[in-house]
Design a protein around this motif. Structure first.
Motif, PDB file in Angstrom:
ATOM      1  N   ASP B   9       0.824  -1.216   0.000  1.00  0.00           N
ATOM      2  CA  ASP B   9       0.000   0.000   0.000  1.00  0.00           C
ATOM      3  C   ASP B   9       0.857   1.265   0.000  1.00  0.00           C
ATOM      4  O   ASP B   9       0.445   2.296  -0.531  1.00  0.00           O
ATOM      5  N   VAL B  10       2.038   1.173   0.618  1.00  0.00           N
ATOM      6  CA  VAL B  10       2.959   2.313   0.601  1.00  0.00           C
ATOM      7  C   VAL B  10       3.387   2.602  -0.846  1.00  0.00           C
ATOM      8  O   VAL B  10       3.364   3.755  -1.299  1.00  0.00           O
ATOM      9  N   LEU B  11       3.730   1.540  -1.574  1.00  0.00           N
ATOM     10  CA  LEU B  11       4.122   1.720  -2.979  1.00  0.00           C
ATOM     11  C   LEU B  11       2.963   2.296  -3.789  1.00  0.00           C
ATOM     12  O   LEU B  11       3.151   3.182  -4.631  1.00  0.00           O
ATOM     13  N   THR B  12       1.757   1.794  -3.527  1.00  0.00           N
ATOM     14  CA  THR B  12       0.581   2.303  -4.235  1.00  0.00           C
ATOM     15  C   THR B  12       0.350   3.783  -3.912  1.00  0.00           C
ATOM     16  O   THR B  12      -0.014   4.570  -4.791  1.00  0.00           O
ATOM     17  N   ALA B  13       0.589   4.172  -2.652  1.00  0.00           N
ATOM     18  CA  ALA B  13       0.420   5.579  -2.266  1.00  0.00           C
ATOM     19  C   ALA B  13       1.420   6.465  -3.005  1.00  0.00           C
ATOM     20  O   ALA B  13       1.077   7.553  -3.494  1.00  0.00           O
ATOM     21  N   PHE B  14       2.674   6.009  -3.128  1.00  0.00           N
ATOM     22  CA  PHE B  14       3.667   6.803  -3.876  1.00  0.00           C
ATOM     23  C   PHE B  14       3.267   6.911  -5.346  1.00  0.00           C
ATOM     24  O   PHE B  14       3.503   7.922  -5.989  1.00  0.00           O
ATOM     25  N   ALA B  15       2.664   5.840  -5.887  1.00  0.00           N
ATOM     26  CA  ALA B  15       2.335   5.804  -7.316  1.00  0.00           C
ATOM     27  C   ALA B  15       1.088   6.609  -7.662  1.00  0.00           C
ATOM     28  O   ALA B  15       0.872   6.940  -8.827  1.00  0.00           O
ATOM     29  N   SER B  16       0.260   6.934  -6.661  1.00  0.00           N
ATOM     30  CA  SER B  16      -0.982   7.652  -6.969  1.00  0.00           C
ATOM     31  C   SER B  16      -0.673   9.098  -7.347  1.00  0.00           C
ATOM     32  O   SER B  16       0.305   9.669  -6.865  1.00  0.00           O
ATOM     33  N   PRO B  17      -1.503   9.699  -8.211  1.00  0.00           N
ATOM     34  CA  PRO B  17      -1.219  11.086  -8.624  1.00  0.00           C
ATOM     35  C   PRO B  17      -1.425  12.131  -7.519  1.00  0.00           C
ATOM     36  O   PRO B  17      -1.108  13.298  -7.740  1.00  0.00           O
ATOM     37  N   ASP B  18      -1.898  11.733  -6.328  1.00  0.00           N
ATOM     38  CA  ASP B  18      -1.958  12.683  -5.212  1.00  0.00           C
ATOM     39  C   ASP B  18      -0.546  13.176  -4.908  1.00  0.00           C
ATOM     40  O   ASP B  18       0.399  12.385  -4.937  1.00  0.00           O
ATOM     41  N   PRO B  19      -0.426  14.469  -4.555  1.00  0.00           N
ATOM     42  CA  PRO B  19       0.933  15.000  -4.357  1.00  0.00           C
ATOM     43  C   PRO B  19       1.671  14.379  -3.160  1.00  0.00           C
ATOM     44  O   PRO B  19       2.902  14.339  -3.145  1.00  0.00           O
ATOM     45  N   THR B  20       0.952  13.926  -2.137  1.00  0.00           N
ATOM     46  CA  THR B  20       1.637  13.246  -1.032  1.00  0.00           C
ATOM     47  C   THR B  20       1.118  11.814  -0.922  1.00  0.00           C
ATOM     48  O   THR B  20      -0.058  11.577  -1.200  1.00  0.00           O
ATOM     49  N   PRO B  21       1.996  10.865  -0.508  1.00  0.00           N
ATOM     50  CA  PRO B  21       3.431  11.059  -0.260  1.00  0.00           C
ATOM     51  C   PRO B  21       4.188  11.265  -1.571  1.00  0.00           C
ATOM     52  O   PRO B  21       3.807  10.685  -2.594  1.00  0.00           O
ATOM     53  N   GLY B  22       5.258  12.052  -1.522  1.00  0.00           N
ATOM     54  CA  GLY B  22       6.044  12.318  -2.721  1.00  0.00           C
ATOM     55  C   GLY B  22       7.527  12.091  -2.457  1.00  0.00           C
ATOM     56  O   GLY B  22       7.897  11.299  -1.582  1.00  0.00           O
ATOM     57  N   GLY B  23       8.330  12.836  -3.210  1.00  0.00           N
ATOM     58  CA  GLY B  23       9.774  12.618  -3.178  1.00  0.00           C
ATOM     59  C   GLY B  23      10.416  12.852  -1.816  1.00  0.00           C
ATOM     60  O   GLY B  23      11.423  12.208  -1.488  1.00  0.00           O
ATOM     61  N   GLY B  24       9.846  13.757  -1.018  1.00  0.00           N
ATOM     62  CA  GLY B  24      10.433  14.023   0.297  1.00  0.00           C
ATOM     63  C   GLY B  24      10.320  12.809   1.208  1.00  0.00           C
ATOM     64  O   GLY B  24      11.306  12.377   1.828  1.00  0.00           O
ATOM     65  N   SER B  25       9.117  12.228   1.262  1.00  0.00           N
ATOM     66  CA  SER B  25       8.922  11.018   2.075  1.00  0.00           C
ATOM     67  C   SER B  25       9.735   9.847   1.517  1.00  0.00           C
ATOM     68  O   SER B  25      10.284   9.048   2.279  1.00  0.00           O
ATOM     69  N   ALA B  26       9.809   9.764   0.184  1.00  0.00           N
ATOM     70  CA  ALA B  26      10.565   8.672  -0.440  1.00  0.00           C
ATOM     71  C   ALA B  26      12.055   8.779  -0.093  1.00  0.00           C
ATOM     72  O   ALA B  26      12.729   7.763   0.106  1.00  0.00           O
ATOM     73  N   SER B  27      12.564  10.011   0.004  1.00  0.00           N
ATOM     74  CA  SER B  27      13.978  10.200   0.350  1.00  0.00           C
ATOM     75  C   SER B  27      14.232   9.763   1.788  1.00  0.00           C
ATOM     76  O   SER B  27      15.237   9.094   2.079  1.00  0.00           O
ATOM     77  N   ALA B  28      13.326  10.142   2.697  1.00  0.00           N
ATOM     78  CA  ALA B  28      13.464   9.728   4.096  1.00  0.00           C
ATOM     79  C   ALA B  28      13.408   8.204   4.190  1.00  0.00           C
ATOM     80  O   ALA B  28      14.178   7.577   4.930  1.00  0.00           O
ATOM     81  N   LEU B  29      12.514   7.602   3.405  1.00  0.00           N
ATOM     82  CA  LEU B  29      12.381   6.138   3.414  1.00  0.00           C
ATOM     83  C   LEU B  29      13.650   5.471   2.876  1.00  0.00           C
ATOM     84  O   LEU B  29      14.118   4.468   3.423  1.00  0.00           O
ATOM     85  N   ALA B  30      14.217   6.026   1.803  1.00  0.00           N
ATOM     86  CA  ALA B  30      15.457   5.465   1.251  1.00  0.00           C
ATOM     87  C   ALA B  30      16.530   5.414   2.335  1.00  0.00           C
ATOM     88  O   ALA B  30      17.182   4.379   2.542  1.00  0.00           O
ATOM     89  N   SER B  31      16.697   6.514   3.059  1.00  0.00           N
ATOM     90  CA  SER B  31      17.729   6.545   4.102  1.00  0.00           C
ATOM     91  C   SER B  31      17.366   5.643   5.271  1.00  0.00           C
ATOM     92  O   SER B  31      18.245   5.043   5.895  1.00  0.00           O
ATOM     93  N   ALA B  32      16.076   5.524   5.576  1.00  0.00           N
ATOM     94  CA  ALA B  32      15.652   4.640   6.670  1.00  0.00           C
ATOM     95  C   ALA B  32      15.964   3.177   6.337  1.00  0.00           C
ATOM     96  O   ALA B  32      16.372   2.405   7.204  1.00  0.00           O
ATOM     97  N   ILE B  33      15.796   2.788   5.065  1.00  0.00           N
ATOM     98  CA  ILE B  33      16.154   1.418   4.666  1.00  0.00           C
ATOM     99  C   ILE B  33      17.676   1.250   4.746  1.00  0.00           C
ATOM    100  O   ILE B  33      18.184   0.247   5.244  1.00  0.00           O
ATOM    101  N   GLY B  34      18.411   2.255   4.257  1.00  0.00           N
ATOM    102  CA  GLY B  34      19.873   2.184   4.284  1.00  0.00           C
ATOM    103  C   GLY B  34      20.405   2.010   5.696  1.00  0.00           C
ATOM    104  O   GLY B  34      21.263   1.149   5.961  1.00  0.00           O
ATOM    105  N   VAL B  35      19.884   2.803   6.610  1.00  0.00           N
ATOM    106  CA  VAL B  35      20.383   2.751   7.983  1.00  0.00           C
ATOM    107  C   VAL B  35      19.948   1.446   8.658  1.00  0.00           C
ATOM    108  O   VAL B  35      20.672   0.920   9.522  1.00  0.00           O
ATOM    109  N   SER B  36      18.824   0.883   8.243  1.00  0.00           N
ATOM    110  CA  SER B  36      18.404  -0.413   8.789  1.00  0.00           C
ATOM    111  C   SER B  36      19.383  -1.510   8.378  1.00  0.00           C
ATOM    112  O   SER B  36      19.749  -2.370   9.194  1.00  0.00           O
ATOM    113  N   LEU B  37      19.830  -1.474   7.120  1.00  0.00           N
ATOM    114  CA  LEU B  37      20.829  -2.455   6.668  1.00  0.00           C
ATOM    115  C   LEU B  37      22.135  -2.306   7.451  1.00  0.00           C
ATOM    116  O   LEU B  37      22.806  -3.296   7.762  1.00  0.00           O
TER     117      LEU B  37
END
Lengths: 192, 192
Positions: B9-37
């Motif tokens: 559902d998170v991926l679906t939310a990013f893919a929807s044409p609604d402006p949020t969630p957008g690139g800002g949340s995706a950037s935070a998520l990218a770093s959150a995955i990185g730091v988890s690894l």
């Protein structure tokens, strides 16, 4: 399945010292998020010029990134399964010569599986980066930072998947296969 | 909250044409995955040399990345909230001079909020990249590709967050603030 879990639990799973999910699944996820952002921008009602040409190109890009998204989402869990198969193969008995031969064959087969998943992630990420160029050129300029974030994530997914291909390729004995994969990896990495 | 939703559902939310969630949340998520690894590798029982020194350095790195992970996970939804506040401010009435002044002030305040979140993501990602160097130097070499994937994700998070800071900074009228942020962004981007 990771794809069914709550995001909070997905992060916790990556952070746990268990070997899976690891970098391979994380790379597929990075590209799946990137391609989802592309779908968002390609699906916006306004295009760069609002011309029919922009609209048609974006609608084609949207269809393409939707397909890529489904396949990248699948690869998140496929990578974990492929890695688990490698671990299982290494645990096969090696008491007799027959067992040793069967184990060695099982390991090689599993390593190929664990190579194919990140190789597929590289292919899908490279395709998505090509679609990103169309979205950047035709999509609503107000969403250009979203396209930039998408490209950063797709490049991270491509690079991360490459590291995972390389790790597995190092243990594969079939030299013709290894060479063919290494050649394709070099071509795909150039897309980043 | 995105962090509570299923990954699908998170991926679906990013893919929807609604402006949020957008690139800002995706950037935070990218770093959150990185730091988890990074947490995964720092928490492995074996270190590079199995020396007390490696063990102590990794245990310190693990404590640091755990804190960073919690703050990056928070930023995923904080970015969406900050963006929604900007949209709400732009929608304030502008019929009278008083309304215009109040709206303009609200917009400036909201833009600062929407700048602070990705700026924080940049700071946290830069700190995580510093921890990644310790994990790469001291952690179990068998997990070195996971550290590599983590670094690729953290660099994508840093770069993506920078794009989001820049977009908001372009509309902020307080020049002293903009200059100070731009200086910090340039310093932090060098960590990538």
């Amino acid at each position: 399945m990771l794809i069914e879990q709550r995001l909070e639990d997905v992060l916790t799973a990556f952070a746990s010292p268990d070997p899976t999910p690891g970098g391979g699944s994380a790379s597929a996820l990075a590209s799946a998020i990137g391609v989802s952002l592309l779908a968002m921008v390609a699906g916006l009602p306004k295009t760069r010029s609002n011309s029919d040409e922009d609209r048609a190109a974006l609608s084609e890009a949207l269809a393409s990134v939707r397909g890529l998204r489904a396949r990248l989402a699948e690869a998140i869990d496929a990578d974990t399964a492929a890695y688990d198969a490698v671990v299982a193969a290494y645990r096969q008995p090696k008491g007799t010569d027959e067992e040793k031969a069967a184990r060695s064959q099982a390991i090689q087969r599993a390593l190929r599986g664990a190579t194919e998943v990140p190789l597929r992630v590289m292919r899908l990420s490279a395709e998505a980066l090509a679609a990103a160029k169309v979205v950047a050129a035709r999509g609503n300029p107000s969403a250009s930072s979203d396209v930039g974030v998408a490209m950063a994530l797709l490049r991270a997914g491509l690079e991360g998947a490459r590291l995972n291909v390389d790790v597995n390729l190092g243990s594969i004995k079939d030299e013709a296969y290894s060479r063919a994969v290494a050649d394709e990896v070099a071509r795909l990495a150039a897309a980043g």
